[in-house]
Design a protein around this motif. Sequence first.
Motif, PDB file in Angstrom:
ATOM      1  N   THR A 130      30.203  37.823  40.917  1.00  0.00           N
ATOM      2  CA  THR A 130      30.885  37.339  42.387  1.00  0.00           C
ATOM      3  C   THR A 130      31.098  35.943  41.929  1.00  0.00           C
ATOM      4  N   ARG A 131      30.185  35.223  41.249  1.00  0.00           N
ATOM      5  CA  ARG A 131      30.550  33.785  40.877  1.00  0.00           C
ATOM      6  C   ARG A 131      31.786  33.691  39.966  1.00  0.00           C
ATOM      7  N   ARG A 132      31.741  34.624  39.007  1.00  0.00           N
ATOM      8  CA  ARG A 132      32.974  34.404  38.007  1.00  0.00           C
ATOM      9  C   ARG A 132      34.268  34.952  38.603  1.00  0.00           C
ATOM     10  N   SER A 133      34.330  35.926  39.584  1.00  0.00           N
ATOM     11  CA  SER A 133      35.521  36.182  40.227  1.00  0.00           C
ATOM     12  C   SER A 133      35.931  35.212  41.215  1.00  0.00           C
ATOM     13  N   ARG A 134      35.005  34.471  41.641  1.00  0.00           N
ATOM     14  CA  ARG A 134      35.598  33.181  42.800  1.00  0.00           C
ATOM     15  C   ARG A 134      36.228  32.213  41.841  1.00  0.00           C
ATOM     16  N   GLU A 135      35.693  32.078  40.753  1.00  0.00           N
ATOM     17  CA  GLU A 135      36.307  31.006  39.721  1.00  0.00           C
ATOM     18  C   GLU A 135      37.499  31.077  39.187  1.00  0.00           C
ATOM     19  N   THR A 136      37.768  32.414  38.879  1.00  0.00           N
ATOM     20  CA  THR A 136      38.808  32.870  38.370  1.00  0.00           C
ATOM     21  C   THR A 136      40.282  33.031  39.407  1.00  0.00           C
ATOM     22  N   VAL A 137      39.699  33.150  40.616  1.00  0.00           N
ATOM     23  CA  VAL A 137      40.794  33.454  41.643  1.00  0.00           C
ATOM     24  C   VAL A 137      41.043  31.990  42.194  1.00  0.00           C
ATOM     25  N   ALA A 139      42.100  29.083  44.543  1.00  0.00           N
ATOM     26  CA  ALA A 139      42.007  29.144  46.035  1.00  0.00           C
ATOM     27  C   ALA A 139      43.446  28.878  46.575  1.00  0.00           C
TER      28      ALA A 139
END
Length: 144
Positions: A130-137, A139
């Motif tokens: 979840t943390r990694r997917s937030r970092e790659t998408v 804002a």
Amino acid sequence: MMFDRLSVPVTTLFRVVVGLIFAVHGSATVLGLFGGSRGTGEAIAAGTWPGWYAGIIQLVAGTLVVVGLGTRIAALLCSGSMAYAYFVVHQPDALAPVANGGESAALFCWSFFLIAVLGPGPYSLDALLTRRSRETVPALQPAA
């Protein structure tokens, strides 16, 4: 308060230990490890209903709970399999778990239900992904 700081590591440890015990039980059932199924030294024959399928759920879903991957679904599957075991295997002999030998099935059922409700916590593959997917998408920027 000190207990507030301990809740995350203790619930993580609870998830890991319960999942590991379940996975080891499944490996005994399916692979014949750790003394085999019910201490026979052998695995249950592949495809035997319901024991072999229960062993697969224990091994696979228990391992998923240990590492915290797909934790809520895996824990719910574990909980349901233990509810099935309790009501189909143990409860016909007597209602109370102490009288019908279903203590471990009942404890596993409720333990995995708790894990499904609480989720995997921050020390899990679910949290890492979840943390990694937030970092790659990136804002979304508000329109000017």
